[in-house]
Design a protein around this motif. Sequence first.
Motif, mmCIF file in Angstrom:
data_model
loop_
_atom_site.group_PDB
_atom_site.id
_atom_site.type_symbol
_atom_site.label_atom_id
_atom_site.label_comp_id
_atom_site.label_asym_id
_atom_site.label_seq_id
_atom_site.Cartn_x
_atom_site.Cartn_y
_atom_site.Cartn_z
ATOM 1 N N CYS A 60 90.182 44.882 56.910
ATOM 2 C CA CYS A 60 91.517 44.845 57.286
ATOM 3 C C CYS A 60 92.230 46.643 57.097
ATOM 4 N N LEU A 61 92.164 47.724 56.498
ATOM 5 C CA LEU A 61 92.193 48.935 56.467
ATOM 6 C C LEU A 61 91.699 49.665 57.394
ATOM 7 N N ASN A 68 91.529 48.435 60.276
ATOM 8 C CA ASN A 68 92.433 47.867 61.275
ATOM 9 C C ASN A 68 93.165 48.679 61.780
ATOM 10 N N THR A 69 94.640 48.469 60.372
ATOM 11 C CA THR A 69 95.045 49.335 60.239
ATOM 12 C C THR A 69 95.179 50.845 60.034
ATOM 13 N N ALA A 70 94.044 51.732 59.927
ATOM 14 C CA ALA A 70 94.154 52.818 59.858
ATOM 15 C C ALA A 70 93.140 52.845 61.679
ATOM 16 N N CYS A 91 95.441 51.206 64.100
ATOM 17 C CA CYS A 91 96.366 51.230 64.427
ATOM 18 C C CYS A 91 96.763 52.338 64.100
ATOM 19 N N SER A 92 97.280 52.921 62.964
ATOM 20 C CA SER A 92 98.127 53.692 62.343
ATOM 21 C C SER A 92 97.875 55.560 63.625
ATOM 22 N N GLU A 113 99.768 57.820 57.652
ATOM 23 C CA GLU A 113 99.249 56.426 56.837
ATOM 24 C C GLU A 113 98.007 56.291 57.325
ATOM 25 N N ALA A 114 97.155 56.759 58.619
ATOM 26 C CA ALA A 114 95.800 56.660 58.125
ATOM 27 C C ALA A 114 95.107 57.270 58.014
ATOM 28 N N GLY A 146 94.597 55.110 54.355
ATOM 29 C CA GLY A 146 95.085 54.161 54.795
ATOM 30 C C GLY A 146 92.924 53.874 54.346
#
Length: 121
Positions: A1-2, A4-6, A8-9, A17-18, A21
């Motif tokens: 999940c992290l 994917n967040t990275a 997106c960031s 943020e990337a 993460g």
Amino acid sequence: CLLNTAACSLQLGNFVEAVTGCTSILEMDSNCVKALFRRAHGHTGCADYEKAQVDLERAISLEPGNQELDDALGKLRRKIKAAKKEAQQMCTLMFKGGGTASSVELYGTSNPVCNAAGIGG
């Protein structure tokens, strides 16, 4: 999940943020190539080219022959070369009296958000 967040960031230009993460992921799994790759992109966005290069070289050592990693490292090296050339030109102008110390960025493009977070040049 992290991861994917990275990703997106990075797409949104949230480089700090990337990086944060991906660093969290790498604390759990230091051999996660995707996290190294994405953190390198975050560092590049923050003009922290040395850290980006370290991450890419580590990723390549884990996955030799990965063309995407090789291409990213080549692109980063060209960016570093261009940034150094630009810094040299700016310093030359400064010492000839054509510029001021405040107008010189010695290593790439400064990103205020990254600088405030303690990341980048």
